[in-house]
Design a protein around this motif. Sequence first.
Motif, PDB file in Angstrom:
ATOM      1  N   PHE A  29      -4.377   1.889 -16.202  1.00  0.00           N
ATOM      2  CA  PHE A  29      -3.856   0.697 -15.637  1.00  0.00           C
ATOM      3  C   PHE A  29      -4.841   0.165 -14.560  1.00  0.00           C
ATOM      4  CE2 PHE A  29      -0.808   4.341 -15.885  1.00  0.00           C
ATOM      5  CZ  PHE A  29       0.090   3.707 -16.742  1.00  0.00           C
ATOM      6  N   ASP A  30      -5.758   0.899 -14.275  1.00  0.00           N
ATOM      7  CA  ASP A  30      -7.123   0.318 -13.348  1.00  0.00           C
ATOM      8  C   ASP A  30      -7.790  -0.415 -14.168  1.00  0.00           C
ATOM      9  OD1 ASP A  30      -6.232   1.934 -11.082  1.00  0.00           O
ATOM     10  OD2 ASP A  30      -7.761   3.329 -11.552  1.00  0.00           O
ATOM     11  N   THR A  31      -8.072  -0.055 -15.647  1.00  0.00           N
ATOM     12  CA  THR A  31      -8.850  -0.849 -16.475  1.00  0.00           C
ATOM     13  C   THR A  31      -8.055  -2.461 -16.771  1.00  0.00           C
ATOM     14  OG1 THR A  31      -9.748   1.016 -17.583  1.00  0.00           O
ATOM     15  CG2 THR A  31      -9.624  -0.870 -18.990  1.00  0.00           C
ATOM     16  N   VAL A  32      -6.849  -2.086 -17.034  1.00  0.00           N
ATOM     17  CA  VAL A  32      -6.288  -3.318 -17.203  1.00  0.00           C
ATOM     18  C   VAL A  32      -6.198  -4.360 -16.140  1.00  0.00           C
ATOM     19  CG1 VAL A  32      -3.875  -4.523 -17.965  1.00  0.00           C
ATOM     20  CG2 VAL A  32      -4.751  -2.538 -18.961  1.00  0.00           C
ATOM     21  N   ARG A  33      -5.828  -3.678 -14.910  1.00  0.00           N
ATOM     22  CA  ARG A  33      -5.870  -4.545 -13.873  1.00  0.00           C
ATOM     23  C   ARG A  33      -7.273  -5.478 -13.372  1.00  0.00           C
ATOM     24  NH1 ARG A  33      -3.170  -0.176 -11.587  1.00  0.00           N
ATOM     25  NH2 ARG A  33      -0.840  -0.225 -11.486  1.00  0.00           N
ATOM     26  N   ALA A  34      -8.299  -4.525 -13.689  1.00  0.00           N
ATOM     27  CA  ALA A  34      -9.584  -5.004 -13.571  1.00  0.00           C
ATOM     28  C   ALA A  34      -9.896  -6.092 -14.507  1.00  0.00           C
ATOM     29  CB  ALA A  34     -10.969  -4.036 -13.749  1.00  0.00           C
ATOM     30  N   ALA A  35      -9.499  -5.908 -15.762  1.00  0.00           N
ATOM     31  CA  ALA A  35      -9.668  -6.958 -16.865  1.00  0.00           C
ATOM     32  C   ALA A  35      -9.189  -8.226 -16.495  1.00  0.00           C
ATOM     33  CB  ALA A  35      -9.406  -6.529 -18.087  1.00  0.00           C
ATOM     34  N   ARG A  36      -7.731  -7.951 -15.967  1.00  0.00           N
ATOM     35  CA  ARG A  36      -7.050  -9.210 -15.828  1.00  0.00           C
ATOM     36  C   ARG A  36      -7.695  -9.957 -14.570  1.00  0.00           C
ATOM     37  NH1 ARG A  36      -5.341 -12.637 -16.408  1.00  0.00           N
ATOM     38  NH2 ARG A  36      -3.254 -12.786 -15.330  1.00  0.00           N
ATOM     39  N   THR A  37      -8.352  -9.393 -13.664  1.00  0.00           N
ATOM     40  CA  THR A  37      -8.876 -10.094 -12.429  1.00  0.00           C
ATOM     41  C   THR A  37      -9.978 -11.099 -12.909  1.00  0.00           C
ATOM     42  OG1 THR A  37     -10.578  -8.260 -11.828  1.00  0.00           O
ATOM     43  CG2 THR A  37      -8.340  -8.404 -10.870  1.00  0.00           C
ATOM     44  N   GLN A  38     -10.751 -10.678 -14.452  1.00  0.00           N
ATOM     45  CA  GLN A  38     -11.572 -11.261 -14.741  1.00  0.00           C
ATOM     46  C   GLN A  38     -11.230 -12.124 -15.838  1.00  0.00           C
ATOM     47  OE1 GLN A  38     -14.733 -11.147 -13.464  1.00  0.00           O
ATOM     48  NE2 GLN A  38     -14.034  -9.371 -11.633  1.00  0.00           N
ATOM     49  N   TRP A  39     -10.307 -12.073 -16.464  1.00  0.00           N
ATOM     50  CA  TRP A  39      -9.869 -12.824 -17.760  1.00  0.00           C
ATOM     51  C   TRP A  39      -8.528 -13.064 -18.242  1.00  0.00           C
ATOM     52  CZ3 TRP A  39     -13.723 -15.753 -19.421  1.00  0.00           C
ATOM     53  CH2 TRP A  39     -13.358 -16.453 -20.678  1.00  0.00           C
ATOM     54  N   ASN A  40      -7.992 -14.089 -18.815  1.00  0.00           N
ATOM     55  CA  ASN A  40      -6.749 -14.408 -19.120  1.00  0.00           C
ATOM     56  C   ASN A  40      -6.904 -15.261 -20.470  1.00  0.00           C
ATOM     57  OD1 ASN A  40      -3.999 -15.147 -19.590  1.00  0.00           O
ATOM     58  ND2 ASN A  40      -4.033 -16.432 -17.475  1.00  0.00           N
ATOM     59  N   PRO A  41      -6.250 -14.328 -21.633  1.00  0.00           N
ATOM     60  CA  PRO A  41      -5.264 -13.392 -21.733  1.00  0.00           C
ATOM     61  C   PRO A  41      -6.085 -11.911 -21.860  1.00  0.00           C
ATOM     62  CG  PRO A  41      -5.288 -14.366 -23.782  1.00  0.00           C
ATOM     63  CD  PRO A  41      -6.428 -15.112 -23.114  1.00  0.00           C
ATOM     64  N   VAL A  42      -5.374 -10.723 -21.689  1.00  0.00           N
ATOM     65  CA  VAL A  42      -5.838  -9.535 -21.809  1.00  0.00           C
ATOM     66  C   VAL A  42      -4.666  -8.888 -22.812  1.00  0.00           C
ATOM     67  CG1 VAL A  42      -6.304  -7.147 -20.913  1.00  0.00           C
ATOM     68  CG2 VAL A  42      -7.089  -9.378 -19.679  1.00  0.00           C
ATOM     69  N   TRP A  43      -5.031  -8.408 -23.828  1.00  0.00           N
ATOM     70  CA  TRP A  43      -4.241  -7.627 -24.603  1.00  0.00           C
ATOM     71  C   TRP A  43      -4.588  -6.083 -24.740  1.00  0.00           C
ATOM     72  CZ3 TRP A  43      -3.110 -10.843 -29.936  1.00  0.00           C
ATOM     73  CH2 TRP A  43      -2.729 -12.075 -29.546  1.00  0.00           C
ATOM     74  N   VAL A  44      -3.574  -5.429 -24.612  1.00  0.00           N
ATOM     75  CA  VAL A  44      -3.553  -3.921 -24.877  1.00  0.00           C
ATOM     76  C   VAL A  44      -2.807  -3.588 -26.306  1.00  0.00           C
ATOM     77  CG1 VAL A  44      -3.339  -1.517 -24.074  1.00  0.00           C
ATOM     78  CG2 VAL A  44      -3.571  -3.494 -22.575  1.00  0.00           C
ATOM     79  N   VAL A  45      -3.576  -2.699 -26.925  1.00  0.00           N
ATOM     80  CA  VAL A  45      -2.911  -2.425 -28.269  1.00  0.00           C
ATOM     81  C   VAL A  45      -2.660  -0.643 -28.233  1.00  0.00           C
ATOM     82  CG1 VAL A  45      -2.991  -1.934 -30.922  1.00  0.00           C
ATOM     83  CG2 VAL A  45      -3.907  -3.884 -29.657  1.00  0.00           C
ATOM     84  N   VAL A  46      -1.377  -0.353 -28.025  1.00  0.00           N
ATOM     85  CA  VAL A  46      -1.243   1.196 -27.463  1.00  0.00           C
ATOM     86  C   VAL A  46      -1.183   1.750 -28.811  1.00  0.00           C
ATOM     87  CG1 VAL A  46       0.419   2.862 -26.723  1.00  0.00           C
ATOM     88  CG2 VAL A  46       0.225   0.505 -25.514  1.00  0.00           C
ATOM     89  N   ASP A  47      -2.112   2.706 -29.130  1.00  0.00           N
ATOM     90  CA  ASP A  47      -2.243   3.386 -30.482  1.00  0.00           C
ATOM     91  C   ASP A  47      -1.532   4.668 -30.653  1.00  0.00           C
ATOM     92  OD1 ASP A  47      -3.093   3.743 -33.213  1.00  0.00           O
ATOM     93  OD2 ASP A  47      -4.942   4.490 -32.278  1.00  0.00           O
ATOM     94  N   GLY A  48       0.038   4.471 -30.551  1.00  0.00           N
ATOM     95  CA  GLY A  48       0.981   5.786 -30.826  1.00  0.00           C
ATOM     96  C   GLY A  48       0.711   6.812 -29.631  1.00  0.00           C
ATOM     97  N   SER A  49       0.354   6.206 -28.264  1.00  0.00           N
ATOM     98  CA  SER A  49       0.152   7.047 -27.096  1.00  0.00           C
ATOM     99  C   SER A  49       1.522   7.915 -27.031  1.00  0.00           C
ATOM    100  CB  SER A  49      -0.021   6.287 -26.070  1.00  0.00           C
ATOM    101  OG  SER A  49      -1.490   5.718 -26.029  1.00  0.00           O
ATOM    102  N   THR A  50       1.277   9.057 -26.511  1.00  0.00           N
ATOM    103  CA  THR A  50       2.386   9.867 -26.110  1.00  0.00           C
ATOM    104  C   THR A  50       2.543  10.404 -24.765  1.00  0.00           C
ATOM    105  OG1 THR A  50       1.168  11.914 -26.907  1.00  0.00           O
ATOM    106  CG2 THR A  50       2.701  11.048 -28.374  1.00  0.00           C
ATOM    107  N   ASP A  51       1.869   9.624 -23.841  1.00  0.00           N
ATOM    108  CA  ASP A  51       1.559  10.234 -22.358  1.00  0.00           C
ATOM    109  C   ASP A  51       2.421   9.169 -21.593  1.00  0.00           C
ATOM    110  OD1 ASP A  51       0.112   7.792 -22.557  1.00  0.00           O
ATOM    111  OD2 ASP A  51      -1.825   8.669 -22.079  1.00  0.00           O
ATOM    112  N   GLY A  52       3.313   8.540 -22.184  1.00  0.00           N
ATOM    113  CA  GLY A  52       3.974   7.603 -21.078  1.00  0.00           C
ATOM    114  C   GLY A  52       3.553   6.107 -20.754  1.00  0.00           C
ATOM    115  N   THR A  53       2.233   5.979 -21.168  1.00  0.00           N
ATOM    116  CA  THR A  53       1.519   4.809 -20.588  1.00  0.00           C
ATOM    117  C   THR A  53       1.958   3.603 -21.385  1.00  0.00           C
ATOM    118  OG1 THR A  53      -0.250   5.237 -22.280  1.00  0.00           O
ATOM    119  CG2 THR A  53      -0.643   6.082 -20.048  1.00  0.00           C
TER     120      THR A  53
END
Length: 259
Positions: A29-53
Amino acid sequence: MTLPANPCADVSATHFVLIPSYNPGAKVFDTVRAARTQWNPVWVVVDGSTDGTAQQLAAMAQADDGLRVLVLPENRGKGAAVLHGLDEAARAGYTHALTMDSDGQHPAELIPRFMAESAAQPGCMILGRPVFDASAPLLRVRGRKVSNAWANLETLWMGIGDSLYGFRVYPVEPLRAVMRGQRWMRRFDFDPEAVVRLAWRGVRPVNVDAPVKYFRADEGGVSHFNYLRDNTLLTWMHSRLFLGFLLRLPLLLWRRLRG
């Protein structure tokens, strides 16, 4: 090729940030927020996560037009997650992707600089060259020298500063062509094999120094690196690449002599 004047607010039509993510813990979440303060757009590919993220990232995307979250139903590996994002991006007309890890190790503040380097040299791959601090495990720092030596041999020293550091900008179509042309590069072997195979295609590397931070478990750091499994995978990868290098050696020598 031009970039947005205000990269965190104005949407780029050509360059986007791509973050593959697998069970990263709260650091994502910190990573995504930091990336969004620097760039638009930001895409995240969730690779089958099981941790609720995945659910929390989807909620973030609902509140942010500059964030898109793609969810894979099962874990396929970093390279497979990147390829999924590249395919979607190609359909949307994007030409360049900056990849970064989801665990907070990569410097989001350098995103605009890397994007600017890519815009100035769109036919190149812009590779982060890691600057380590005291948090870096000595075994990892020394071990990557072996992979770097092999990558430079396999490309006749085209100038790959670091083969493993995943903070880099790729031209989308050459990378898709490389990945669609064979069945490898789907897991931990993605980063080093990508730079070698792109170099074989004539995509020149441009190296830019970038810090890397390793977080301890008590700092929220999550690592999926397995020393035996992943080094075995890299050994097999470089064995394959060396054979490919021998087959391409006349072409590589001709390129070096020309230029």
